[in-house]
Design a protein around this motif. Structure first.
Motif, short mmCIF file in Angstrom:
data_model
loop_
_atom_site.label_atom_id
_atom_site.label_comp_id
_atom_site.label_asym_id
_atom_site.label_seq_id
_atom_site.Cartn_x
_atom_site.Cartn_y
_atom_site.Cartn_z
N SER A 194 0.81 -1.23 0.00
CA SER A 194 0.00 0.00 0.00
C SER A 194 0.84 1.27 0.00
CB SER A 194 -0.91 0.05 1.23
OG SER A 194 -1.75 -1.06 1.25
N GLU A 195 2.14 1.14 0.33
CA GLU A 195 3.01 2.31 0.32
C GLU A 195 3.50 2.63 -1.08
OE1 GLU A 195 3.60 4.48 2.78
OE2 GLU A 195 2.09 3.26 3.83
N LYS B 83 1.80 5.54 -3.24
CA LYS B 83 0.88 6.34 -2.44
C LYS B 83 1.21 7.83 -2.54
CE LYS B 83 -0.85 5.18 1.68
NZ LYS B 83 -0.87 4.88 3.12
N ASN B 84 0.19 8.63 -2.74
CA ASN B 84 0.34 10.09 -2.75
C ASN B 84 0.05 10.60 -1.34
OD1 ASN B 84 -0.22 12.86 -2.84
ND2 ASN B 84 -0.82 12.75 -5.00
N ARG C 48 -3.77 10.70 -0.05
CA ARG C 48 -3.77 9.33 0.48
C ARG C 48 -4.18 8.31 -0.58
NH1 ARG C 48 -0.95 9.28 4.65
NH2 ARG C 48 -1.98 7.44 5.49
N LEU D 108 -3.70 5.88 -4.05
CA LEU D 108 -2.65 5.14 -4.74
C LEU D 108 -2.65 5.52 -6.21
CD1 LEU D 108 -2.65 1.45 -3.48
CD2 LEU D 108 -1.17 3.35 -2.82
N ALA E 203 -6.58 0.80 -1.75
CA ALA E 203 -5.49 -0.16 -1.72
C ALA E 203 -5.94 -1.59 -1.97
CB ALA E 203 -4.77 -0.07 -0.37
N PRO F 280 -9.77 6.40 -2.19
CA PRO F 280 -9.04 6.03 -0.97
C PRO F 280 -9.99 5.60 0.15
CG PRO F 280 -8.24 8.14 -1.85
CD PRO F 280 -9.48 7.79 -2.62
#
Lengths: 417, 417
Positions: A18-19, A22-23, A27, A29, A92, A388
């Motif tokens: 999920s990282e 990621k913006n 928050r 993706l 995510a 998100p």
């Protein structure tokens, strides 16, 4: 101890993946197909699969595979997976959850041991399901539906073609043509996915067992009238294209009641009113209608009914209309034997499940051209997806993952065919 | 020989003025307020008025006046005119025709002699009627409705303020505040204009005698629902903002029948559907509704009925709505005595006339704050205006101009008040 996945490991994978892309601001993706983040996600998955000791490969369409081979090399393969790419500003879970559940299932089964399996197990993470370039590219490549033209025809919103994007990722686009798998190699394709709709959440069900995936047609309709001054043109002298649209929208419930089924949907999602000045009677309206059902016959009936409604409205209001068919997808059935396996396993797990249709398109639909398919849904909180805000309770994810695990374990032991 | 204008001279003027600001490509006129072409049109008019020996002036709002004084300097003035500015890609008649007819009338009367006149005659060509900067600027300056804020508040689509545009034309914007005329100086304002609607043309009438000018309210309405996936969201679980709009549009005929009058109009001219993707149930719709009638009471009833309809639809469909009032203009009556003069003169000329309402706004409406007003309409071929396709038969123009001439001649001889 009964066979079960480890939800803590699945969470750990989920938080890592999920990282990627990621913006921090919204928050969301951003792992759109063949972006740097998408390729990083694929690299992350390859490392995970390699660490697990699976045979890992990426095909010419950037689909990532991780293979847990059965002892008998002559056997067929049970594919399990989903997609890793996302829409812009995505949640995510969409796609990623199916890949991560497949990963955790294969990890669990590898640890437990696969003695007696008559099927190879293979995780697959398809590319461009979401449609930066048309959508379903990875699964279409696997079923052999990609041609050299595909690579040049599809381009993203910035005008970058699929072939250019692949080249920038260091790939040779033409190798996508080699991604095709043969039907006799594959036993079935199983996919877990979030529902992306509100049904399971509203009914408080843990899992859905998909019976079929709706087909659809999408029309771009133009309704032409005459633009006129809103003050000086008496109501009865107008040829108001917008009022034609309003009439048409108003017919939707009647048409669905008369010609549709419970699974039927019809949506006017886009409409442009021209010239669009507050003091001008609209002269032209462009709209889309997206119509879905699980039955081809029902879709045909609905198409005819919408056409008749447009004709009648145009005659009544002195308007002209035409439409072009923008897309047409046939409904797809999940395989009866897989539905049966999923139902029996859901019952043995004591899950509160629902047999349902998928209103959204999935890679499974494409894979049905090649092999038997099955799909498991987990609930989308408030039906939200492509946002998100997309979420599923961990308890439901665990339930869906265990159902997937049990189904894989059982299908892998099936008599050889 | 009876008093009559010379249509050939009027044509000559018309063809000269029609060249100023003409775009050779689309044949449209571009004399938007305070553009170079607009100022060139004003200079052309000044030269024409000077050649005629009238007392010519341009006030601080760029309104051009040409005065044919009566002998008695203590008398009031009868203003006759319209506007010279155009919308972009305009036809040649809107506004200009009223100014040219006033010019030809004053020329005819000056030649014939104005013995016995108890009124000064004054041609006026107002500025920015069409709204590059809000609209009706010239007439508003004359009635004293312009403030220093007006000059800074209004800007065109490129962000140029009215004050900046005036400065670029070599004017001092603040002098617009001095353009105000006093009510006691003015006897009446008479305006000839194209109908800009289809009524006279359909009924084959030569002229219209305007009884009143519709008032209007314009609302910007937002209808909020929930954006959702068009495939996965069952019809009964939707909060579809677009379907709220369709319901609302469908109520228009009922509301006009129940609460409106024959002159009532209601138009949804602009609507924006968001997010606007074919496969997404719309979550937000922004629309305008433009509602007109000649009665203030009817407008109020219509406003209440539209509000109730929005409330009912929002409740039924689980939507939210709000609206802001973007403009509100009260209906205006033409003066009964002037209507009477116009009717009698039309009868004596043997004209096939229609007493009617104006659905469009005009400088006359603003001038009604200051003085008695009267309006003459000539037919618009097929109701077309704000387009190079705008046209009126020369025979109808001649009929309207002669009606204007006779009315001026008669009103100029009225007993002194």
């Amino acid at each position: 101890m009964p066979l079960a996945i480890d939800i803590e490991r699945l969470k750990q994978d989920f938080f890592e993946l999920s990282e990627i892309g990621k913006n921090p601001e919204d928050r969301g993706l951003y792992r759109t197909a063949f972006s740097a983040a998408d390729m990083e996600g694929r690299a992350w998955l390859r490392r995970k699969l390699e660490a697990l000791g699976l045979a890992v490969r990426m095909d010419g369409a950037a689909n990532v595979f991780g293979r847990l081979a059965a002892e008998d090399e002559a056997t067929k393969t049970l594919l399990v997976g989903s997609h890793l790419d996302t829409v812009p500003c995505a949640g995510a879970l969409d796609g990623s959850l199916g890949v991560l559940v497949a990963l955790e299932c294969l990890r669990t089964l590898k640890e437990r041991g696969t003695d007696g399996y008559t099927r190879h197990l293979e995780l697959v993470a398809f590319s461009d399901e979401e449609g930066r370039f048309g959508g379903m590219f990875g699964s279409e490549a696997v079923v052999g539906a990609v041609t050299p033209e595909t690579l040049e025809y599809y381009s993203d919103l910035e005008g970058c073609t699929l072939a250019e994007a692949m080249t920038r990722c260091g790939m040779n686009p033409l190798e996508a043509l080699d991604a095709r798998l043969e039907a006799e190699q594959i036993d079935a394709y199983l996919e877990l996915h979030i529902e992306q709709g509100p049904v399971l959440d509203r009914l408080r069900k843990s899992v859905g067992i998909v019976e079929n995936i709706t087909g659809l047609f999408k029309w771009l309709i133009k309704i032409r009238g005459t633009a006129n001054h809103a003050g000086t043109t008496p109501m009865e002298m107008r040829e108001d294209a917008f009022m034609g649209l309003a009439d048409f929208a108003h017919e939707i419930p009647r048409i669905l009641e008369e010609n549709g089924a419970e699974s039927s949907r019809a949506t006017i999602g886009r409409a442009q009113i021209l010239p669009g000045a507050p003091n001008t009677v609209p002269g032209l309206v462009e709209l889309t209608i997206d119509v879905r059902d699980t039955s081809k016959a029902v879709l045909e009936d609905l198409g005819q009914a919408f056409h008749r409604a447009l004709s009648a409205i145009a005659r009544r209001r002195k308007l002209m209309f035409d439409y072009e068919i923008q897309s047409e997808i046939e409904p797809t059935e999940c395989h009866g034997e897989i539905i049966e396996v999923l139902e029996e396993e859901a019952q043995s797990l004591g899950l509160d499940y629902l047999k349902m249709s998928s209103g959204a398109a999935h890679d499974a639909q494409i894979m049905a051209q090649l092999t038997r398919i099955g799909m498991i849904f987990v609930p989308s909180r408030e039906g939200k997806s492509h946002s998100p805000a997309e979420w599923t309770a961990w308890s439901d994810i665990e339930a869906g993952a265990n159902l997937c695990l049990r189904a894989i374990d059982r299908m892998a032991r099936s008599a050889k065919t």
